[in-house]
Write an enzyme that holds these catalytic residues in place. Structure first.
Site, PDB file in Angstrom:
ATOM      1  N   ASP A  53       0.792  -1.244   0.000  1.00 49.36           N
ATOM      2  CA  ASP A  53       0.000   0.000   0.000  1.00 49.36           C
ATOM      3  C   ASP A  53       0.822   1.290   0.000  1.00 49.36           C
ATOM      4  O   ASP A  53       0.506   2.238   0.737  1.00 49.36           O
ATOM      5  CB  ASP A  53      -0.938   0.018   1.214  1.00 49.36           C
ATOM      6  CG  ASP A  53      -1.990  -1.083   1.168  1.00 49.36           C
ATOM      7  OD1 ASP A  53      -1.971  -1.904   0.236  1.00 49.36           O
ATOM      8  OD2 ASP A  53      -2.836  -1.122   2.087  1.00 49.36           O
ATOM      9  N   LYS A  60      -6.974  -4.840  -3.279  1.00 55.53           N
ATOM     10  CA  LYS A  60      -7.709  -5.385  -2.137  1.00 55.53           C
ATOM     11  C   LYS A  60      -8.686  -4.347  -1.611  1.00 55.53           C
ATOM     12  O   LYS A  60      -8.541  -3.154  -1.882  1.00 55.53           O
ATOM     13  CB  LYS A  60      -6.741  -5.810  -1.031  1.00 55.53           C
ATOM     14  CG  LYS A  60      -5.927  -4.670  -0.429  1.00 55.53           C
ATOM     15  CD  LYS A  60      -4.895  -5.179   0.540  1.00 55.53           C
ATOM     16  CE  LYS A  60      -4.083  -4.073   1.179  1.00 55.53           C
ATOM     17  NZ  LYS A  60      -4.827  -3.240   2.118  1.00 55.53           N
ATOM     18  N   CYS A  90      -1.906  -2.305   7.723  1.00 55.88           N
ATOM     19  CA  CYS A  90      -1.837  -3.236   6.591  1.00 55.88           C
ATOM     20  C   CYS A  90      -0.567  -4.089   6.589  1.00 55.88           C
ATOM     21  O   CYS A  90      -0.611  -5.243   6.174  1.00 55.88           O
ATOM     22  CB  CYS A  90      -2.007  -2.475   5.282  1.00 55.88           C
ATOM     23  SG  CYS A  90      -3.676  -1.746   5.169  1.00 55.88           S
TER      24      CYS A  90
END
Length: 194
Positions: A13, A99, A138
């Site tokens: 990310d 995602k 994350c």
């Protein structure tokens, strides 16, 4: 450690909304982008596989405060905020894993609401190295799931940065990763030709 085609780097990310100036900007995110980009390029040159997870939320995602969730709107599909940081510079052949694209499902881990595990297994990957944003959300969830899915898992501790909603959240996340069986290392150690 010598990188082979059984190794994968998971870049978590590293997107505009998670870097300074973004809706959920993490202090140090720009530096993580540069470090992970350089690591990814070296990793690919040595024959390793590179995967990059990307939060990819529809408008009105359940995690958004406007929907009663915890976070400001972020990483909305096809927005500037969802794009990878300009300084990341991922190598050709990087596999992008989107995602959190389901309206009603959150996905801190790169293994949730994605085909990351299937792609890793199809590629014969047995060892993963993980870095990116954010340490305490994350990254930690991706690392814990990587271990649970049977991968030898290393955390690039010099290539992560934390939100730190509560002071020390990032350090606690690193400790939790170790408790779950991951090994903390650095990009330099991971790329050392030994």
């Amino acid at each position: 450690m010598r990188i082979t085609n059984l190794d994968a780097l998971i870049v978590v990310d590293v997107q505009n909304d998670f870097c300074p100036g973004g809706s959920l900007g993490v202090t140090g995110g720009d530096a993580v982008a540069r470090k992970m980009g350089a690591t990814a390029r070296t990793f690919a040159e040595r024959g390793g596989k590179v995967f990059a997870t990307q939060d990819w939320h529809p408008a009105g995602h359940l995690s958004f405060a406007t929907q009663g969730g915890q976070w400001p709107d972020h990483c909305v599909q096809d927005s500037h905020g969802a794009a990878f940081h300009a300084e990341l510079g991922l190598p050709e052949g990087t596999r992008v894993i989107r995602k959190g694209a389901s309206l009603d499902k959150d996905a801190y881990s790169g293994f949730i609401d994605s085909d990351l595990d299937a792609q890793l297994k199809a590629g014969g990957v047995t060892r993963v190295y993980v870095g990116g944003l954010a340490t305490d959300y994350c990254v930690v969830n991706t690392v814990v799931d990587a271990v649970a899915n049977g991968y030898e898992t290393y955390v690039l501790a010099d290539a992560v940065a934390a939100v730190n909603v509560e002071p020390g959240d990032g350090d606690r996340a690193l400790h939790l990763m170790e408790l779950n069986g991951a090994v903390l290392t650095t990009t330099e150690e991971a790329l050392a030709e030994e």
